[in-house]
Design a protein around this motif. Structure first.
Motif, short mmCIF file in Angstrom:
data_model
loop_
_atom_site.label_atom_id
_atom_site.label_comp_id
_atom_site.label_asym_id
_atom_site.label_seq_id
_atom_site.Cartn_x
_atom_site.Cartn_y
_atom_site.Cartn_z
N ILE A 16 18.98 -4.78 7.35
CA ILE A 16 18.65 -3.53 6.64
C ILE A 16 19.06 -3.63 5.18
N GLY A 17 20.22 -4.17 4.93
CA GLY A 17 20.70 -4.30 3.55
C GLY A 17 19.84 -5.21 2.71
N GLN A 18 19.29 -6.26 3.33
CA GLN A 18 18.47 -7.22 2.58
C GLN A 18 17.04 -6.74 2.39
N THR A 19 16.45 -6.16 3.43
CA THR A 19 15.02 -5.79 3.36
C THR A 19 14.79 -4.36 2.87
N LYS A 20 15.80 -3.50 3.01
CA LYS A 20 15.72 -2.10 2.56
C LYS A 20 14.44 -1.40 3.06
N PRO A 21 14.24 -1.34 4.37
CA PRO A 21 13.05 -0.68 4.90
C PRO A 21 13.14 0.83 4.81
N ASP A 22 12.00 1.48 4.96
CA ASP A 22 12.00 2.95 4.99
C ASP A 22 12.58 3.47 6.30
N ILE A 23 12.31 2.73 7.40
CA ILE A 23 12.72 3.16 8.73
C ILE A 23 13.35 1.99 9.47
N GLY A 24 14.47 2.26 10.13
CA GLY A 24 15.07 1.29 11.04
C GLY A 24 14.88 1.78 12.47
N VAL A 25 14.27 0.94 13.30
CA VAL A 25 14.02 1.30 14.69
C VAL A 25 15.05 0.57 15.56
N ILE A 26 15.85 1.32 16.30
CA ILE A 26 16.95 0.75 17.07
C ILE A 26 16.77 1.09 18.55
N MET A 62 0.85 -1.20 0.00
CA MET A 62 0.00 0.00 0.00
C MET A 62 0.88 1.24 0.00
N SER A 63 0.55 2.19 -0.83
CA SER A 63 1.41 3.35 -1.04
C SER A 63 1.48 4.25 0.18
N ASN A 64 0.56 4.12 1.11
CA ASN A 64 0.58 5.01 2.25
C ASN A 64 1.18 4.34 3.48
N VAL A 65 1.93 3.25 3.30
CA VAL A 65 2.49 2.50 4.41
C VAL A 65 4.01 2.62 4.44
N LEU A 66 4.55 2.88 5.61
CA LEU A 66 6.00 2.92 5.81
C LEU A 66 6.48 1.54 6.26
N ARG A 67 7.53 1.03 5.62
CA ARG A 67 8.08 -0.28 5.96
C ARG A 67 9.15 -0.11 7.03
N LEU A 68 9.05 -0.93 8.10
CA LEU A 68 9.95 -0.80 9.25
C LEU A 68 10.69 -2.09 9.51
N ALA A 69 11.91 -1.96 10.06
CA ALA A 69 12.65 -3.07 10.64
C ALA A 69 13.11 -2.63 12.02
N ILE A 70 13.04 -3.53 13.00
CA ILE A 70 13.39 -3.15 14.37
C ILE A 70 14.47 -4.09 14.92
N VAL A 71 15.29 -3.56 15.82
CA VAL A 71 16.26 -4.37 16.54
C VAL A 71 16.20 -4.01 18.02
N ASP A 72 16.14 -5.06 18.86
CA ASP A 72 16.14 -4.88 20.30
C ASP A 72 16.47 -6.24 20.93
N PRO A 73 17.61 -6.37 21.57
CA PRO A 73 17.96 -7.65 22.18
C PRO A 73 17.06 -8.06 23.34
N ASN A 74 16.32 -7.10 23.90
CA ASN A 74 15.44 -7.40 25.02
C ASN A 74 14.09 -7.87 24.50
N ASP A 75 13.74 -9.14 24.77
CA ASP A 75 12.51 -9.72 24.23
C ASP A 75 11.26 -8.96 24.70
N THR A 76 11.24 -8.57 25.96
CA THR A 76 10.06 -7.92 26.52
C THR A 76 9.78 -6.58 25.84
N SER A 77 10.79 -5.73 25.78
CA SER A 77 10.58 -4.41 25.18
C SER A 77 10.39 -4.52 23.66
N ARG A 78 11.06 -5.51 23.03
CA ARG A 78 10.87 -5.68 21.58
C ARG A 78 9.44 -6.11 21.26
N ASN A 79 8.90 -7.03 22.06
CA ASN A 79 7.52 -7.49 21.82
C ASN A 79 6.52 -6.38 22.10
#
Length: 411
Positions: A46-56, A1-18
């Protein structure tokens, strides 16, 4: 969908990541492309998925997190970086921004802050006029006095908007003491506004939608509290957060205000993009419109959002003329709804919306073309002055209900 931003996230903490995943998955303005639990692997993700936003999230190891920000900023400059941390230390924030972060959010994340950050990134990335994040069209329906048909308009406008498959629409009944939107929809809700407000800190988007009542038309309803004493439990701050969650989950939100213009009502008025002020062509109503406009003028930007809607036009009781009404109010009438008492009594008593009970009735056509006009203005982002009753049925998505002519009572 053209109005959607694609995201990838990284967080080693399972609780906060979920927890972050739950918040993101409930937003229809973003798509979670990938998640990662190791800082070491995220640059490859990031290199493989090429998201619009990386959440770290940098809490697990701030130094590694900051180095990762700098690495991705160099290797993937098109990926906007949004950094999350429980630390509000100015030095940490400064280092993150210098490393290449576009936004910095402090844990626990407020949904309003996340939405604003996504909007800013979308505007920076795609241009202010072409940002792909879609905002919610919030419409407040207010009355010049009681009994002028605000709930009728709010419910039926919501059902008409929900008829379009691309729309997701929620109606919030803010007449906390005597609201009856649930009666108009013949529903018995399991949860009310007070349930949502009291649990707002524990709600995610999935639980929020489960707390709403979905009508067969597709309209979602958040009704007023059952007990009168529960109205005091809903604070303006809680309501602001509830509306923030709903704005992130729906394309349209209809707010049915009370006639008391309480602090909760003013939260709704400030949140709205359009305020439909419903009145009738009689002197008490018109004088109240003048009073209300004077009051709205004391809050910056509020008065400019008001659109006057005259209900029950054609009622043969010596009504004041449209021209005289406009002179009295000092404002043009935005829309006219014809008098169709028998149809409205039937739909109210049967708990069936106009588009189901009487799709070809003049009152239904008037509501349909009102929805189209509001949608057209929202699309163009231009405030076009509207003459009294100047509806355009055109060939829009609601034209199957509009018929060929203008609503009865329009000019």
């Amino acid at each position: 969908m053209s109005n959607v931003l694609r995201l990838a996230i990284v967080d080693p903490n399972d609780t906060s990541r979920n927890a972050l995943k739950s918040m993101l998955l409930g937003m229809d303005v973003v798509w979670l492309e990938a998640e990662c639990s190791r800082y070491e692997f995220f640059a490859d993700v990031i290199g493989q998925t090429k998201p619009d936003i990386g959440v770290i999230s940098i809490d697990s190891n701030p130094e590694k997190g900051l180095k990762l920000i700098e690495q991705i900023h160099i290797s993937a400059p098109d990926c906007a970086l949004l950094v999350v941390s429980s630390s509000s230390d100015g030095q940490t924030i400064l280092r993150a921004m210098r490393a290449g972060a576009k936004e910095f959010l402090t844990q626990p994340i407020r949904v309003e802050d996340l939405l604003h950050a996504l909007d800013r990134i979308g505007s920076q990335k795609f241009g202010a006029g072409e940002g792909r994040t879609r905002s919610c069209h919030v419409i407040a329906v207010a009355g010049a006095t009681g009994g002028v048909g605000t709930t009728s308009l709010a419910v039926n406008l919501g059902c008409v908007l929900a008829a379009e498959p691309r729309n997701s629409v929620v109606l919030v009944d803010l007449d906390l003491s005597l609201g009856d939107a649930d009666v108009f929809l013949d529903t018995i809700p399991d949860y009310t506004l007070v349930d949502v407000a009291q649990n707002i800190s524990r709600l995610d988007f999935t639980l929020l939608k489960r707390s709403l009542t979905k009508h067969s038309s597709g309209l979602y309803l958040l009704p007023r509290p059952v007990q009168l004493q529960d109205t005091a439990l809903i604070t303006p701050d809680d309501l602001t957060r509830v509306l923030g969650l709903l704005k992130a989950s729906f394309t349209h939100m209809i707010l049915d205000l009370s006639k008391g213009y309480t602090p909760a009502d003013f939260v709704a008025l400030k949140s709205a993009k359009d305020i439909l002020l419903v009145t009738q062509l009689d002197l008490p109503c018109l004088r109240n419109v003048v009073r209300l406009m004077m009051s709205f003028g004391e809050t910056e930007g509020l008065k400019d959002k008001v659109k006057i809607v005259v209900n029950r036009v054609g009622l043969d009781t010596g009504s004041i003329s449209v021209k005289k009404a406009q002179e009295t109010m000092g404002r043009e009438i935005y829309w006219q709804l014809p008098n169709d008492y028998r149809t409205m009594v039937e739909v109210r008593n049967n708990g069936v919306p106009l588009i189901e009970q009487a799709p070809r009735a003049s009152i239904t056509q008037a509501v349909v073309t009102l929805a189209e006009a509001l949608g057209a203005e929202e699309k163009t982002k231009e405030a076009e002055p509207a003459a009294a009753g100047a509806g355009k049925s055109g060939g829009g998505w609601l034209s199957f209900l509009s018929g060929k002519g203008k609503p009865k009572g329009s000019k």
